[in-house]
Scaffold this motif. Structure first.
Motif, short mmCIF file in Angstrom:
data_model
loop_
_atom_site.label_atom_id
_atom_site.label_comp_id
_atom_site.label_asym_id
_atom_site.label_seq_id
_atom_site.Cartn_x
_atom_site.Cartn_y
_atom_site.Cartn_z
N PRO A 285 0.85 -1.19 -0.01
CA PRO A 285 0.13 -0.01 -0.02
C PRO A 285 0.78 1.20 -0.13
CG PRO A 285 -0.01 -1.20 2.33
CD PRO A 285 0.66 -1.99 1.10
N LEU A 286 0.53 2.11 -0.82
CA LEU A 286 1.42 3.69 -1.04
C LEU A 286 0.42 4.34 0.08
CD1 LEU A 286 3.76 5.32 -2.26
CD2 LEU A 286 1.81 5.76 -4.08
N VAL A 287 -0.76 4.60 -0.40
CA VAL A 287 -1.52 5.72 0.53
C VAL A 287 -2.82 5.50 0.44
CG1 VAL A 287 -1.45 7.32 -1.55
CG2 VAL A 287 -1.51 8.27 0.73
N LYS A 288 -3.43 5.90 1.54
CA LYS A 288 -5.05 5.58 1.33
C LYS A 288 -5.25 7.07 1.58
CE LYS A 288 -8.94 3.51 3.58
NZ LYS A 288 -9.67 3.26 2.52
N PHE A 289 -6.21 7.44 0.73
CA PHE A 289 -6.65 9.01 0.75
C PHE A 289 -7.84 9.32 1.93
CE2 PHE A 289 -4.95 8.42 -3.30
CZ PHE A 289 -4.53 9.40 -3.68
N GLY A 290 -8.70 8.20 2.27
CA GLY A 290 -9.73 8.73 3.03
C GLY A 290 -10.71 9.74 2.58
N ILE A 291 -10.87 9.72 1.13
CA ILE A 291 -11.96 10.56 0.63
C ILE A 291 -12.61 10.26 -0.33
CG2 ILE A 291 -10.54 12.73 1.40
CD1 ILE A 291 -9.58 13.05 -1.47
N PHE A 292 -12.30 9.07 -0.93
CA PHE A 292 -13.28 8.60 -2.02
C PHE A 292 -14.28 7.38 -1.57
CE2 PHE A 292 -9.16 10.35 -4.00
CZ PHE A 292 -9.99 11.15 -4.75
N GLU A 293 -14.88 7.78 -0.78
CA GLU A 293 -15.99 6.56 -0.15
C GLU A 293 -17.16 7.23 -0.80
OE1 GLU A 293 -15.43 5.90 3.97
OE2 GLU A 293 -13.06 5.84 3.77
N GLU A 294 -17.94 6.37 -1.20
CA GLU A 294 -19.25 6.67 -1.70
C GLU A 294 -20.35 7.11 -0.53
OE1 GLU A 294 -22.14 6.92 -4.73
OE2 GLU A 294 -20.44 5.69 -5.04
N GLY A 295 -20.89 8.27 -0.89
CA GLY A 295 -21.88 9.10 -0.06
C GLY A 295 -20.93 9.63 1.18
N LYS A 296 -19.86 9.67 1.17
CA LYS A 296 -18.85 10.27 2.44
C LYS A 296 -18.97 11.82 2.15
CE LYS A 296 -14.42 10.61 4.78
NZ LYS A 296 -14.84 9.90 6.09
N GLU A 297 -19.44 12.31 3.30
CA GLU A 297 -19.47 14.05 3.43
C GLU A 297 -18.26 14.67 4.24
OE1 GLU A 297 -23.10 15.78 4.68
OE2 GLU A 297 -24.60 14.10 3.58
N MET A 298 -17.93 15.67 3.87
CA MET A 298 -16.70 16.16 4.36
C MET A 298 -16.67 17.70 4.23
SD MET A 298 -13.76 14.66 1.57
CE MET A 298 -15.01 13.38 1.09
N ASN A 299 -15.92 18.43 5.11
CA ASN A 299 -15.68 19.87 4.97
C ASN A 299 -14.55 20.04 4.42
OD1 ASN A 299 -14.16 19.79 7.16
ND2 ASN A 299 -15.45 20.10 8.62
N LEU A 300 -13.90 21.42 3.92
CA LEU A 300 -12.94 21.92 3.52
C LEU A 300 -11.60 21.36 4.41
CD1 LEU A 300 -13.65 24.97 1.62
CD2 LEU A 300 -13.33 22.54 0.57
N ASP A 301 -11.77 21.70 5.87
CA ASP A 301 -10.74 21.57 6.71
C ASP A 301 -10.21 19.93 6.68
OD1 ASP A 301 -10.60 24.04 7.32
OD2 ASP A 301 -12.13 23.84 9.33
N TYR A 302 -11.40 19.12 6.57
CA TYR A 302 -11.34 17.56 6.71
C TYR A 302 -10.25 17.31 5.12
CZ TYR A 302 -12.03 12.66 6.16
OH TYR A 302 -11.77 11.17 6.20
N LEU A 303 -10.95 17.72 4.36
CA LEU A 303 -10.04 17.48 2.90
C LEU A 303 -9.06 18.13 2.90
CD1 LEU A 303 -10.72 16.50 0.12
CD2 LEU A 303 -11.44 18.86 -0.69
N LEU A 304 -8.45 19.24 3.29
CA LEU A 304 -7.18 19.94 3.37
C LEU A 304 -6.16 19.03 4.36
CD1 LEU A 304 -7.70 23.61 3.43
CD2 LEU A 304 -6.71 22.41 1.59
N LYS A 305 -6.78 18.39 5.34
CA LYS A 305 -5.97 17.65 6.14
C LYS A 305 -5.46 16.12 5.53
CE LYS A 305 -4.43 16.06 10.10
NZ LYS A 305 -3.12 15.49 9.88
N LYS A 306 -6.57 15.92 4.94
CA LYS A 306 -6.47 14.51 4.33
C LYS A 306 -5.29 14.63 3.26
CE LYS A 306 -8.66 11.37 6.60
NZ LYS A 306 -7.80 10.45 7.27
N ILE A 307 -5.34 15.66 2.38
CA ILE A 307 -4.43 15.67 0.96
C ILE A 307 -3.44 16.17 1.79
CG2 ILE A 307 -3.89 17.85 -0.60
CD1 ILE A 307 -7.22 17.69 -1.42
N GLU A 308 -3.07 16.97 2.87
CA GLU A 308 -1.74 17.08 3.66
C GLU A 308 -1.21 15.87 3.97
OE1 GLU A 308 -0.34 19.02 7.78
OE2 GLU A 308 -1.63 20.31 6.28
#
Length: 151
Positions: A59-82
């Motif tokens: 495994p290289l990296v798990k994004f934690g953002i590409f899940e069907e129906g997953k809702e998120m805010n921009l802070d969460y998205l920025l943290k995951k991308i970081e």
């Protein structure tokens, strides 16, 4: 710490908690005749033929953002991308320090929210197709990856 279990042409790699952490596919070389590949590979394993290397998929990296129906805010998205960026940087450093030049990155076949990396491994000297000898060789690489927090 690591354990190999053969499954057909490749080996599953398990950690000490019996979780699968990756796969190792030996490089069997050119097999002739091609229609006898199963028999030839089986014979190679039985007689512990030596191989020069193979391919390890981890495994290289798990994004934690590409899940069907997953809702998120921009802070969460920025943290995951970081987090993803930091992990990719660690992998880049590892590959550079270990002199790994041949690899490929693909979407994981078991989790579409994850990228996998396949490393081309060339052993310092040929290694017998025998579980404990392969495991000894792969332990060095897996330990190095684990020490960097990537497994």
């Amino acid at each position: 710490m690591w354990r190999l279990e053969r499954e057909g042409y490749y080996f599953k790699i398990y950690d000490e908690s019996k979780n699968i952490v990756g796969y190792f596919a030996p490089e069997y070389g050119e097999i002739y005749p091609e229609d006898k590949a199963n028999e030839v590979i089986e014979e190679m394993h039985k007689t512990h033929q030596k191989i020069k290397g193979g391919y390890m998929m981890l495994p290289l990296v798990k994004f934690g953002i590409f899940e069907e129906g997953k809702e998120m805010n921009l802070d969460y998205l920025l943290k995951k991308i970081e987090d993803v960026n930091n992990r990719i940087s660690l992998w880049q450093s590892l590959l550079s320090n270990e002199g790994v030049r041949q690899y490929k990155i693909t979407i994981s076949h078991t989790d579409h929210d994850m990228l996998s990396i396949t490393l081309e491994l060339i052993f310092a000297s040929p290694v017998a197709l025998e579980k404990s000898q392969l495991q000894n060789e792969l332990d060095k690489i897996l330990d190095s990856i684990h020490q960097r927090g990537l497994l």
